[in-house]
Scaffold this active site. Structure first.
Site, short mmCIF file in Angstrom:
data_model
loop_
_atom_site.label_atom_id
_atom_site.label_comp_id
_atom_site.label_asym_id
_atom_site.label_seq_id
_atom_site.Cartn_x
_atom_site.Cartn_y
_atom_site.Cartn_z
N ARG A 20 -2.21 22.41 -14.08
CA ARG A 20 -1.19 21.42 -14.44
C ARG A 20 -1.33 20.97 -15.90
O ARG A 20 -0.36 20.54 -16.52
CB ARG A 20 -1.24 20.21 -13.49
CG ARG A 20 -0.12 19.22 -13.76
CD ARG A 20 0.10 18.21 -12.66
NE ARG A 20 1.16 17.29 -13.03
CZ ARG A 20 1.76 16.44 -12.21
NH1 ARG A 20 1.40 16.40 -10.95
NH2 ARG A 20 2.71 15.64 -12.63
N HIS A 67 1.03 18.15 -26.46
CA HIS A 67 0.97 16.69 -26.24
C HIS A 67 -0.24 16.02 -26.88
O HIS A 67 -0.15 14.87 -27.28
CB HIS A 67 1.02 16.38 -24.75
CG HIS A 67 2.40 16.51 -24.16
ND1 HIS A 67 3.13 17.68 -24.22
CD2 HIS A 67 3.19 15.62 -23.50
CE1 HIS A 67 4.30 17.50 -23.62
NE2 HIS A 67 4.36 16.26 -23.18
N LYS A 80 8.12 23.42 -13.12
CA LYS A 80 7.26 22.26 -12.88
C LYS A 80 6.84 22.21 -11.40
O LYS A 80 5.68 21.93 -11.08
CB LYS A 80 7.94 20.95 -13.30
CG LYS A 80 7.01 19.77 -13.09
CD LYS A 80 7.10 18.70 -14.11
CE LYS A 80 5.98 17.70 -13.90
NZ LYS A 80 6.08 16.53 -14.73
N GLU A 133 -3.81 17.65 -11.38
CA GLU A 133 -4.22 18.13 -12.70
C GLU A 133 -5.71 18.44 -12.80
O GLU A 133 -6.38 18.06 -13.76
CB GLU A 133 -3.80 17.12 -13.79
CG GLU A 133 -3.69 17.80 -15.15
CD GLU A 133 -3.02 16.91 -16.20
OE1 GLU A 133 -1.89 16.46 -15.98
OE2 GLU A 133 -3.67 16.69 -17.23
N ASN A 172 0.95 19.91 -20.62
CA ASN A 172 0.71 19.04 -21.78
C ASN A 172 0.68 19.82 -23.09
O ASN A 172 0.15 19.34 -24.08
CB ASN A 172 -0.62 18.30 -21.60
CG ASN A 172 -0.60 17.46 -20.36
OD1 ASN A 172 0.32 16.69 -20.16
ND2 ASN A 172 -1.58 17.63 -19.50
N HIS A 214 8.88 10.30 -28.21
CA HIS A 214 7.81 11.10 -27.62
C HIS A 214 8.10 12.60 -27.83
O HIS A 214 7.24 13.37 -28.26
CB HIS A 214 7.71 10.77 -26.13
CG HIS A 214 6.80 11.66 -25.36
ND1 HIS A 214 5.44 11.65 -25.53
CD2 HIS A 214 7.06 12.62 -24.42
CE1 HIS A 214 4.89 12.56 -24.72
NE2 HIS A 214 5.86 13.15 -24.05
N LYS A 220 3.59 11.73 -11.21
CA LYS A 220 2.76 10.89 -12.09
C LYS A 220 3.48 9.56 -12.28
O LYS A 220 4.65 9.53 -12.67
CB LYS A 220 2.57 11.56 -13.45
CG LYS A 220 1.48 12.61 -13.46
CD LYS A 220 1.18 13.04 -14.88
CE LYS A 220 0.12 14.13 -14.90
NZ LYS A 220 -0.12 14.65 -16.26
N ARG A 228 0.81 -1.23 0.00
CA ARG A 228 0.00 0.00 0.00
C ARG A 228 0.84 1.27 0.00
O ARG A 228 0.39 2.34 0.41
CB ARG A 228 -0.98 0.02 1.17
CG ARG A 228 -1.91 -1.17 1.14
CD ARG A 228 -3.23 -0.87 1.82
NE ARG A 228 -4.13 -1.97 1.62
CZ ARG A 228 -4.21 -3.02 2.43
NH1 ARG A 228 -3.47 -3.09 3.50
NH2 ARG A 228 -5.05 -3.99 2.16
N GLU A 240 10.77 18.98 -24.25
CA GLU A 240 10.07 19.30 -22.99
C GLU A 240 10.65 20.57 -22.37
O GLU A 240 9.94 21.39 -21.79
CB GLU A 240 10.14 18.14 -21.99
CG GLU A 240 9.52 16.83 -22.47
CD GLU A 240 7.97 16.83 -22.51
OE1 GLU A 240 7.34 17.79 -22.04
OE2 GLU A 240 7.42 15.85 -23.05
N HIS A 292 0.50 13.09 -29.10
CA HIS A 292 0.08 11.71 -28.83
C HIS A 292 -0.59 11.10 -30.06
O HIS A 292 -0.42 9.91 -30.34
CB HIS A 292 -0.88 11.65 -27.64
CG HIS A 292 -0.19 11.87 -26.32
ND1 HIS A 292 -0.84 12.32 -25.19
CD2 HIS A 292 1.10 11.72 -25.96
CE1 HIS A 292 0.02 12.42 -24.20
NE2 HIS A 292 1.20 12.07 -24.64
N1 GLY Z 1 4.29 15.47 -17.84
C1 GLY Z 1 3.21 16.27 -17.49
C2 GLY Z 1 2.93 16.27 -16.03
O1 GLY Z 1 3.70 15.75 -15.24
O2 GLY Z 1 1.91 16.77 -15.62
#
Ligand code: GLY
Length: 355
Positions: A238, A245, A224, A234, A242, A262, A140, A118, A182, A249
């Site tokens: 946040r 992206h 960031k 997000e 993206n 990517h 993430k 957990r 990025e 994608h």
């Molecule tokens: N890579 C985008 C984020 O971490 O929100």
């Protein structure tokens, strides 16, 4: 060494940045309270750097899991293999795991750490530029399933991030460019001066000058960290991380993840998003030209490949950022100022895809 902090109340953590920081054993001791620890890495990084990091960690009882390399390993089978490894080796609730590798290793390890018993502590030691400026920061984690990328995962923050510029020297040129996509994104969404600094220092960046790279990683992580501290899960702001992206994608998916990295797909996606903002009268033509020029100067592609426009739109609609069937796009008002929009003319989106 520079130190930044991601402010998230009891989940706050430092990011250490600099040349050889990952060889400083005190940094690990500061964040690890157990004797027994696990390190998860991949074959390529293990060949190059496992013996030296094991040496740095020699005060611990270290158990190492070496995974095959590549995005295809980012799946539930690998998660199963990793948790069995932890269990077989007596990793317990007080132990920590170190993710030592690029984004794939970081995402798998973070997810494993978030679910094993957990949740146990983990540290990120990212070895690619992309992981150092983006995926290792912000919590993430996740793996891919057949229907899509990162569809199983969690928000789970590390105890520390140790970003060492020494690892950048062994990056393949296209992996360096991928990270730079990025990096440029941060300038575009939040900091015009940083964008200008990047444009002025391209040669020194491509030469990987340690001081320059330390500053570059620091500025990206600052941006960031600010955004993640404001909106960890997000719900709103946040999403600007993206930028490019959703277009990117679609390009990755329609080319079976085998033509572009990517970052390369995101580079094309950022130019598409800039074209769209220009068509809408938001972004100036000069800004769009400067964006394209900077991306090209670090060897990134900027032209959309010839793809079926309906497939493209359908693919964009499958993005995780879609809300009630509406594609939310991140658009630029100028270099350094991004907005989240679902209020754009669909014809302009279609024109952009058809361009
Ligand atoms: N890579 C985008 C984020 O971490 O929100």
């Amino acid at each position: 060494m520079r130190t930044l902090k991601v402010n998230l109340e009891d989940r706050s953590y430092p990011i250490y940045i600099g040349s050889d920081v990952s060889l400083d054993n005190e940094l690990y001791s500061k964040h690890i309270s157990s004797k027994k620890i696990a390190l998860i890495t991949n074959e390529q990084i293990a060949d190059l750097y496992l013996s030296e990091i094991s040496q740095t960690l020699n005060a611990f009882d270290l158990k190492t899991l070496v995974l095959p390399e590549g995005e295809t390993e980012k799946n539930l089978e690998t998660v199963g293999k990793a948790v069995e490894f932890l269990s077989d080796n007596g990793i317990d609730r007080d132990s920590s795991i170190i993710a030592f590798g690029g984004g794939v290793v970081g995402d798998i390890t973070g997810f494993v750490a978030s679910s094993y018993m957990r949740g146990i502590k983990f540290l990120q030691v990212p070895t690619t530029l992309l992981a150092q400026v983006d995926s290792s920061v912000g919590g993430k984690t996740g793996v891919n399933i057949n229907t899509g990328k990162n569809l199983i995962g969690s928000f789970y923050q590390p105890s520390a991030v140790i970003a060492d510029t020494r690892y950048l020297n062994s990056l393949e040129p296209n992996r360096l460019s991928e990270g730079l996509a990025e990096v440029i994104k941060y300038g575009l969404i939040r900091d015009e001066d940083f964008f200008k600094w990047l444009s002025k220092n391209t040669n020194r960046i491509l030469a990987l000058e340690p001081e320059i790279m330390t500053h570059l990683i620091e500025r990206c992580c600052q941006i960031k960290a600010e955004i993640v501290s404001e909106d960890e899960r997000e719900g709103s702001i946040r999403a600007i991380l993206n930028y490019g992206h959703t277009f990117g994608h679609a390009i990755e998916s329609l080319t079976d993840y085998s033509v572009y990295t990517h970052g390369e797909a995101v580079s094309i996606g950022m130019v598409m998003a800039a074209s769209m903002a220009e068509r809408m009268g938001m972004l100036s033509q000069d800004d769009k030209t400067d964006i394209t020029r900077l991306l090209e100067s670090v060897n990134l592609p900027t032209k959309k490949p010839d793809l079926n426009s309906n497939d493209f739109l359908e693919s964009m609609k499958r993005d995780k950022k879609v809300q009630d069937g509406e594609i939310r796009l991140i658009l630029l008002e100028s270099i350094g100022r991004a907005i989240i929009s679902n209020n754009y003319p669909n014809e302009i989106l279609m024109e952009t895809i058809l361009e």
